[in-house]
Write a protein that holds these residues in place. Structure first.
Motif, PDB file in Angstrom:
ATOM      1  N   LEU A  29       0.825  -1.214   0.000  1.00 52.18           N
ATOM      2  CA  LEU A  29       0.000   0.000   0.000  1.00 52.18           C
ATOM      3  C   LEU A  29       0.855   1.257   0.000  1.00 52.18           C
ATOM      4  N   ILE A  30       1.943   1.249   0.759  1.00 49.08           N
ATOM      5  CA  ILE A  30       2.841   2.407   0.777  1.00 49.08           C
ATOM      6  C   ILE A  30       3.475   2.617  -0.594  1.00 49.08           C
ATOM      7  N   LEU A  31       3.898   1.532  -1.243  1.00 44.45           N
ATOM      8  CA  LEU A  31       4.482   1.651  -2.571  1.00 44.45           C
ATOM      9  C   LEU A  31       3.443   2.088  -3.600  1.00 44.45           C
ATOM     10  N   SER A  32       2.200   1.698  -3.414  1.00 50.25           N
ATOM     11  CA  SER A  32       1.135   2.160  -4.304  1.00 50.25           C
ATOM     12  C   SER A  32       0.940   3.670  -4.183  1.00 50.25           C
ATOM     13  N   VAL A  33       0.993   4.174  -2.967  1.00 51.35           N
ATOM     14  CA  VAL A  33       0.869   5.623  -2.765  1.00 51.35           C
ATOM     15  C   VAL A  33       2.055   6.347  -3.403  1.00 51.35           C
ATOM     16  N   LEU A  34       3.249   5.814  -3.223  1.00 53.15           N
ATOM     17  CA  LEU A  34       4.438   6.414  -3.834  1.00 53.15           C
ATOM     18  C   LEU A  34       4.323   6.419  -5.358  1.00 53.15           C
ATOM     19  N   ALA A  35       3.884   5.301  -5.927  1.00 53.90           N
ATOM     20  CA  ALA A  35       3.715   5.220  -7.379  1.00 53.90           C
ATOM     21  C   ALA A  35       2.655   6.198  -7.860  1.00 53.90           C
ATOM     22  N   LEU A  36       1.592   6.374  -7.082  1.00 58.20           N
ATOM     23  CA  LEU A  36       0.551   7.328  -7.446  1.00 58.20           C
ATOM     24  C   LEU A  36       1.099   8.749  -7.467  1.00 58.20           C
ATOM     25  N   ILE A  37       1.878   9.104  -6.477  1.00 58.61           N
ATOM     26  CA  ILE A  37       2.458  10.447  -6.420  1.00 58.61           C
ATOM     27  C   ILE A  37       3.398  10.679  -7.595  1.00 58.61           C
ATOM     28  N   ILE A  38       4.286   9.725  -7.855  1.00 56.15           N
ATOM     29  CA  ILE A  38       5.236   9.869  -8.962  1.00 56.15           C
ATOM     30  C   ILE A  38       4.496   9.936 -10.294  1.00 56.15           C
ATOM     31  N   GLY A  58       1.911   8.890 -17.520  1.00 56.53           N
ATOM     32  CA  GLY A  58       1.499   9.292 -16.177  1.00 56.53           C
ATOM     33  C   GLY A  58       0.096   8.832 -15.855  1.00 56.53           C
ATOM     34  N   LYS A  59      -0.814   8.965 -16.830  1.00 57.32           N
ATOM     35  CA  LYS A  59      -2.191   8.497 -16.622  1.00 57.32           C
ATOM     36  C   LYS A  59      -2.218   6.997 -16.376  1.00 57.32           C
ATOM     37  N   LEU A  60      -1.458   6.259 -17.182  1.00 60.76           N
ATOM     38  CA  LEU A  60      -1.405   4.805 -17.017  1.00 60.76           C
ATOM     39  C   LEU A  60      -0.824   4.435 -15.655  1.00 60.76           C
ATOM     40  N   GLY A  61       0.175   5.172 -15.212  1.00 58.27           N
ATOM     41  CA  GLY A  61       0.761   4.924 -13.899  1.00 58.27           C
ATOM     42  C   GLY A  61      -0.222   5.182 -12.770  1.00 58.27           C
ATOM     43  N   VAL A  62      -1.027   6.237 -12.911  1.00 56.56           N
ATOM     44  CA  VAL A  62      -2.050   6.531 -11.896  1.00 56.56           C
ATOM     45  C   VAL A  62      -3.051   5.383 -11.828  1.00 56.56           C
ATOM     46  N   LEU A  63      -3.513   4.915 -12.992  1.00 50.08           N
ATOM     47  CA  LEU A  63      -4.466   3.802 -12.994  1.00 50.08           C
ATOM     48  C   LEU A  63      -3.849   2.522 -12.433  1.00 50.08           C
ATOM     49  N   ALA A  64      -2.603   2.245 -12.800  1.00 47.00           N
ATOM     50  CA  ALA A  64      -1.942   1.033 -12.308  1.00 47.00           C
ATOM     51  C   ALA A  64      -1.730   1.079 -10.805  1.00 47.00           C
TER      52      ALA A  64
END
Length: 89
Positions: A29-38, A58-64
């Motif tokens: 979950l923490i890595l998901s939040v980090l990936a969302l921010i990046i 970036g959009k694809l990264g937000v969805l992933a």
């Protein structure tokens, strides 16, 4: 007729395994939040620099990252759901 249920006390180390799985879920979950921010930053840079390729990534990264958070958060519920479906068969 065979009636077998999960045994939470049958093997030593089950409680430690639960703690480890919970810690791995927290890290996920923490890595998901980090990936969302990046990904949001990349999306913003792509949109502001008129770079559609970067904005699309970036959009694809937000969805992933949102999908990864859903899977991490719902994993126990999903396993329990399919366990109950399997017991009904």
């Amino acid at each position: 007729m065979v009636d077998i249920n999960p045994n939470a006390t049958g093997l030593p180390g089950i409680e430690q395994l639960r703690v480890i799985v919970g810690a791995v879920m927290t890290v996920g979950l923490i890595l998901s939040v980090l990936a969302l921010i990046i990904s949001a930053i990349v999306w913003g840079f792509g949109a502001n620099s008129s770079n559609p390729n970067l904005a699309s990534r970036g959009k694809l990264g937000v969805l992933a990252s949102c999908g990864a958070a859903i899977v991490c958060g719902a994993s126990v519920t999903l396993v329990n759901f399919f366990w109950n479906v399997g017991q009904a068969v």
